[in-house]
Design a protein around this motif. Structure first.
Motif, PDB file in Angstrom:
ATOM      1  N   ASP A   1       0.824  -1.158   0.076  1.00  0.00           N
ATOM      2  CA  ASP A   1      -0.168  -0.052  -0.050  1.00  0.00           C
ATOM      3  C   ASP A   1       0.929   1.210   0.048  1.00  0.00           C
ATOM      4  O   ASP A   1       1.382   1.643   0.954  1.00  0.00           O
ATOM      5  CB  ASP A   1      -0.731   0.053   1.392  1.00  0.00           C
ATOM      6  N   GLU A   2       1.128   1.736  -1.222  1.00  0.00           N
ATOM      7  CA  GLU A   2       2.200   2.921  -1.200  1.00  0.00           C
ATOM      8  C   GLU A   2       1.629   4.176  -0.543  1.00  0.00           C
ATOM      9  O   GLU A   2       2.255   4.831  -0.048  1.00  0.00           O
ATOM     10  CB  GLU A   2       2.531   2.935  -2.780  1.00  0.00           C
TER      11      GLU A   2
ATOM     12  N   GLU B   1       1.023   5.157  18.746  1.00  0.00           N
ATOM     13  CA  GLU B   1       0.628   5.438  17.404  1.00  0.00           C
ATOM     14  C   GLU B   1       0.040   4.320  16.934  1.00  0.00           C
ATOM     15  O   GLU B   1       0.164   3.210  17.097  1.00  0.00           O
ATOM     16  CB  GLU B   1       1.937   5.867  16.727  1.00  0.00           C
ATOM     17  N   VAL B   2      -1.356   4.591  16.453  1.00  0.00           N
ATOM     18  CA  VAL B   2      -1.982   3.249  15.756  1.00  0.00           C
ATOM     19  C   VAL B   2      -1.437   3.406  14.279  1.00  0.00           C
ATOM     20  O   VAL B   2      -1.447   4.277  13.568  1.00  0.00           O
ATOM     21  CB  VAL B   2      -3.665   3.905  15.622  1.00  0.00           C
ATOM     22  N   ARG B   3      -0.928   2.193  14.052  1.00  0.00           N
ATOM     23  CA  ARG B   3      -0.195   1.857  12.759  1.00  0.00           C
ATOM     24  C   ARG B   3      -1.397   1.631  11.631  1.00  0.00           C
ATOM     25  O   ARG B   3      -2.301   1.034  12.221  1.00  0.00           O
ATOM     26  CB  ARG B   3       0.751   0.399  12.836  1.00  0.00           C
ATOM     27  N   ARG B   4      -1.138   2.101  10.446  1.00  0.00           N
ATOM     28  CA  ARG B   4      -1.956   2.217   9.251  1.00  0.00           C
ATOM     29  C   ARG B   4      -2.220   0.807   8.893  1.00  0.00           C
ATOM     30  O   ARG B   4      -3.187   0.447   8.052  1.00  0.00           O
ATOM     31  CB  ARG B   4      -1.589   3.187   8.285  1.00  0.00           C
ATOM     32  N   ILE B   5      -1.361  -0.285   9.240  1.00  0.00           N
ATOM     33  CA  ILE B   5      -1.362  -1.612   8.810  1.00  0.00           C
ATOM     34  C   ILE B   5      -2.617  -2.358   9.328  1.00  0.00           C
ATOM     35  O   ILE B   5      -3.219  -3.240   8.545  1.00  0.00           O
ATOM     36  CB  ILE B   5      -0.137  -2.592   9.141  1.00  0.00           C
ATOM     37  N   LEU B   6      -3.334  -1.632  10.304  1.00  0.00           N
ATOM     38  CA  LEU B   6      -4.596  -2.235  11.054  1.00  0.00           C
ATOM     39  C   LEU B   6      -5.394  -1.994   9.751  1.00  0.00           C
ATOM     40  O   LEU B   6      -6.523  -2.916   9.773  1.00  0.00           O
ATOM     41  CB  LEU B   6      -5.063  -1.078  12.158  1.00  0.00           C
ATOM     42  N   LYS B   7      -5.735  -1.112   9.027  1.00  0.00           N
ATOM     43  CA  LYS B   7      -6.564  -0.911   7.877  1.00  0.00           C
ATOM     44  C   LYS B   7      -6.489  -2.290   6.878  1.00  0.00           C
ATOM     45  O   LYS B   7      -7.669  -2.536   6.443  1.00  0.00           O
ATOM     46  CB  LYS B   7      -6.337   0.330   7.066  1.00  0.00           C
ATOM     47  N   ALA B   8      -5.435  -2.929   6.810  1.00  0.00           N
ATOM     48  CA  ALA B   8      -5.309  -3.914   5.725  1.00  0.00           C
ATOM     49  C   ALA B   8      -5.995  -5.399   6.655  1.00  0.00           C
ATOM     50  O   ALA B   8      -6.301  -6.044   5.907  1.00  0.00           O
ATOM     51  CB  ALA B   8      -3.704  -4.304   5.407  1.00  0.00           C
TER      52      ALA B   8
END
Length: 183
Positions: free
Chosen positions: A38-39, A147-154
């Motif tokens: 996810d660029e 920090e909530v990491r954006r990988i959570l969205k995946a």
């Protein structure tokens, strides 16, 4: 690639991965894996191919599945919701939450008890598990800030949330069935 590669923390590896993604995809496909990049969000990881793809029958699972406890699943769902709300506001790129904010979010769903210290210890254990899974990151120098990491969205997508909702519904059904039997 063991774990997640982030653009902001693994700059050199990220550049190589983006430049060579076609070759990496071909290489890991032989192992029954998919490369997810996810660029826009700045992360990449490997995922096992879905079981319904027949070409990979009989290959051992290289990426283990993890069973999550109810409270860890609930915390992930709450963090995902908070991340969606944060993105909707669009002000910043990094969602930061304090330990007390996370405790407050999760405390609503924990049974009422007189021992608040025990409740905080339970929530700390759940937070530590989510940190271990890589969905939260402790901010250096501030142990109570995450920090909530954006990988959570995946990982926490609509399908995952629907599965959690079904599990909650069956859990609530069992709980209501048990209370009727005891009355």
């Amino acid at each position: 690639m063991k774990g997640v590669v982030y653009r902001d923390t693994h700059e050199k590896a990220w550049r190589h991965l983006v430049d060579l993604q076609a070759q990496v995809r071909d290489h890991v496909a032989v192992l029954g894996l998919l490369l997810i990049i996810d660029e826009a969000e700045g992360y990449a990881f490997l995922r096992s191919r879905p079981d319904d793809e027949g070409d990979y029958d009989g290959l051992p699972r290289l990426i283990p599945r993890r069973s999550l406890s109810f409270h860890v699943s609930l915390l992930l769902a709450l963090l995902r919701k908070r991340l969606a709300e944060f993105d909707a506001r669009g002000a910043e790129t990094r969602l930061m939450l304090s330990r007390s904010q996370i405790v407050e979010m999760l405390a609503l769903f924990l049974p009422d008890g007189s021992n608040e210290a025990r409740l905080v210890n339970q929530v700390d254990a759940h937070i530590n598990k989510v940190v271990e899974l890589g969905f939260l990151r402790r901010v250096t120098g501030q142990d109570d800030l995450f920090e909530v990491r954006r990988i959570l969205k995946a990982f926490v997508d609509g399908q995952w949330l629907a599965g959690l909702e079904e599990g909650l519904a069956s859990y609530m059904g069992e709980m209501s069935g048990n209370t009727e039997e005891t009355q």
